[in-house]
Design a protein around this motif. Structure first.
Motif, short mmCIF file in Angstrom:
data_model
loop_
_atom_site.label_atom_id
_atom_site.label_comp_id
_atom_site.label_asym_id
_atom_site.label_seq_id
_atom_site.Cartn_x
_atom_site.Cartn_y
_atom_site.Cartn_z
N LEU A 99 1.11 -1.22 0.06
CA LEU A 99 0.43 0.19 -0.23
C LEU A 99 0.99 0.75 -0.29
O LEU A 99 1.03 1.81 -1.05
CB LEU A 99 -1.15 -0.31 1.24
N VAL A 100 1.87 1.23 0.67
CA VAL A 100 2.57 2.51 0.58
C VAL A 100 3.50 2.85 -0.55
O VAL A 100 4.02 4.04 -0.59
CB VAL A 100 4.01 2.54 2.20
N GLU A 101 4.27 1.50 -0.95
CA GLU A 101 4.54 2.02 -2.07
C GLU A 101 3.67 2.51 -3.19
O GLU A 101 4.38 3.06 -3.95
CB GLU A 101 5.39 -0.44 -2.26
N ARG A 102 2.77 1.85 -3.34
CA ARG A 102 1.90 1.92 -4.33
C ARG A 102 0.86 3.34 -4.06
O ARG A 102 0.73 4.18 -4.91
CB ARG A 102 1.11 0.87 -4.26
N ARG A 103 1.04 4.21 -2.85
CA ARG A 103 0.48 5.20 -2.77
C ARG A 103 1.79 5.95 -1.68
O ARG A 103 1.51 6.19 -0.25
CB ARG A 103 -0.86 5.31 -1.68
N PRO A 104 2.50 6.82 -2.81
CA PRO A 104 3.24 7.37 -2.09
C PRO A 104 3.33 9.19 -0.56
O PRO A 104 3.48 9.45 -0.16
CB PRO A 104 4.52 7.11 -2.62
N ASP A 105 1.53 9.65 -1.45
CA ASP A 105 1.60 10.39 -0.58
C ASP A 105 0.81 9.80 0.74
O ASP A 105 -0.08 11.22 1.21
CB ASP A 105 0.30 11.34 -1.53
N ILE A 106 0.36 9.02 1.48
CA ILE A 106 -0.39 8.52 2.36
C ILE A 106 0.94 9.12 3.43
O ILE A 106 2.27 8.01 3.89
CB ILE A 106 -0.63 7.38 2.52
N ARG A 107 0.62 9.84 4.34
CA ARG A 107 1.67 10.55 5.35
C ARG A 107 0.82 9.78 6.93
O ARG A 107 1.93 9.87 7.20
CB ARG A 107 1.59 12.08 5.85
N LEU A 108 0.05 9.29 6.61
CA LEU A 108 -0.63 9.20 8.68
C LEU A 108 -1.41 7.90 7.87
O LEU A 108 -2.77 7.81 7.04
CB LEU A 108 -1.33 10.23 8.60
N LEU A 109 -1.24 6.60 8.32
CA LEU A 109 -1.73 5.40 7.75
C LEU A 109 -2.79 4.98 9.01
O LEU A 109 -1.98 4.18 10.37
CB LEU A 109 -1.01 4.66 7.37
N PHE A 110 -4.04 5.20 9.37
CA PHE A 110 -4.69 4.02 10.45
C PHE A 110 -4.81 2.42 9.84
O PHE A 110 -5.39 2.19 9.38
CB PHE A 110 -5.79 4.79 10.64
N LEU A 111 -4.33 1.80 11.19
CA LEU A 111 -5.33 0.30 10.83
C LEU A 111 -6.70 0.43 11.92
O LEU A 111 -6.21 0.77 13.30
CB LEU A 111 -3.33 -0.73 11.48
#
Length: 427
Positions: A99-111
């Motif tokens: 996910l982070v590789e495909r979406r480098p715009d994510i700065r805050l990831l909630f599980l």
């Protein structure tokens, strides 16, 4: 089995007889809060970790309501994972890495856990700490529970913000007092409040959640905290633990609630009465006029609230005092007496207040009361409509901008529309 009791909490501020019920509930789970939280924190992504059923819920509840690139998804735990045939930590690391590789715009990831850790057999807090170490500083990873066993749907926001409190920087010692507005607000509402606070001379105003996950406000002994939502008990507790001081106030619904909410901030920052009236007067007048235009549809009508959003008490106060409606029963999943003390004091004495739910008993009371309008969750609305009741979906009150002066007329209209529709359909 059900359990109901009336509790008398004395005669001080916020003290009312409250019927407490513990039975079957009809309330959405905390996952639903992703629908508005992903729109508010614009560089955040919400990864639900759970079952295929939860994936369908999130997709159907949120997927049809967004038109930009999705910022939520579900990592589905299947039978192979639950049977122990795969290492869940490895599987989650792999999914997050992709996910982070495909979406480098994510700065805050909630599980976001869809079930308690004991059910999904995965400790998401430990996983978040591990993944945050791996992806920081580009992406911070946090976790919280959206489980329907543990949360109602607005508690999802409370859990999300509580997770952010731990990440907020500490205010410098001796810093000048600042105002922290706590609770997700539509951007347009946030901008309106920022303008009003600037007019009052309160320059250092911060909002939680921020629009960007990386822009968390500082907190400390100089922080004065104003709650914008009534369901943030855990977030407020954690902020107080970090030194913030709560400003007691009604919530900013309608002209009266918004004025009292702003006045709490003005008094804390020493704003004089003349300046306060000059800044708030025009907006208050516009709000009163807008609500009055819906008055004919609402005045004298009886309203019944099923417990769902935790907005029920301030909304009942608004409908009773500004729209002329009669609240018959005000049900709420949880009642935080300290945060709602001012609201409880302004409710009509005849309004029955219920904390918790036994849905069968409440349906019986609703049918006996025959209210003009019933505010409830989606699961109850259709059956009640079939029985001839006019209903309002409580979840719609979370999706719509409802706080502040400029939204007061729209808020009244949300309750007036079902009544107008019912009148048009009657032969």
């Amino acid at each position: 089995m059900s359990d109901a009791a009336f509790l008398d909490h004395g005669t001080g501020p916020g003290c009312r007889d409250v019927r407490q019920e513990r039975g079957q509930r009809e309330v959405f789970c905390g996952l639903t809060s992703i629908v508005w939280m992903h729109r508010k924190i614009q560089d955040a992504f919400f990864l639900v970790v759970g079952s295929r059923t939860c994936a369908h819920l999130v997709q159907s509840a949120a997927g049809v309501m967004i038109f930009a690139e999705p910022r939520f998804a579900t990592a589905i735990i299947d039978e192979r994972d639950l049977a122990g045939l795969a290492d869940l930590d490895d599987e989650l690391d792999r999914v997050v890495g992709r996910l982070v590789e495909r979406r480098p715009d994510i700065r805050l990831l909630f599980l976001v856990g869809s079930c308690p850790s004991e059910v999904i057999k995965l400790d998401l807090s430990r996983a978040a700490a591990r993944l945050s170490t791996r992806f920081m500083p580009e992406c911070r990873v946090l976790s919280y529970s959206g489980s329907g066993i543990e949360t109602t749907f607005t508690q999802g926001e409370d859990n999300c913000l509580a997770g952010l409190v731990h990440e907020m920087p500490r205010e410098a010692a001796g810093a000048a007092p600042s105002l922290l507005v706590v609770g997700a607000l539509a951007d347009v509402v946030e901008d309106q409040f920022r303008t009003l606070f600037a007019g009052l001379g309160i320059a250092d105003v911060r909002f939680l959640p921020p629009r960007q996950g990386r822009s968390l406000p500082a907190v400390g002994a100089g922080t004065r905290m104003l709650l914008a939502q009534p369901y943030l008990a855990e977030t407020a507790r954690l902020l107080e633990g970090r030194g913030a001081r709560l400003l007691p106030a009604p919530f900013p619904f309608g002209a009266e609630g918004t004025t009292a909410w702003l006045r709490a901030a003005a008094q804390a920052f020493g704003v004089d009465r003349g300046r306060f009236d000059a800044v708030t007067g025009p907006g208050r007048a516009r709000a009163q006029a807008a609500v009055a235009r819906r008055g004919a549809d609402l005045a004298g009508k009886r309203v019944f609230f099923f417990p769902d959003s935790q907005l029920e008490v301030p909304l009942a106060r608004f409908l009773a005092r500004e729209c002329g409606m009669e609240p018959v029963e005000v049900g709420t999943p949880y009642l935080h007496r300290q945060h709602l003390a001012a609201e409880l004091d302004m409710l009509p004495a005849a309004a029955r207040i219920v904390e918790g739910q036994d849905v069968d008993l409440q349906l019986d009371r609703c049918r006996a009361a025959r209210p003009d309008l019933t505010v409830c969750g989606l699961g109850l609305a259709n059956p009640l409509e079939a029985e001839g009741f006019a209903t309002k979906w409580s979840i719609e009150l979370l999706f719509s901008p409802t706080q502040g002066y400029e939204q007061a007329g729209d808020l009244a209209d949300l309750f007036a529309r079902p009544l107008r529709r019912r009148a048009l359909l009657e032969v």
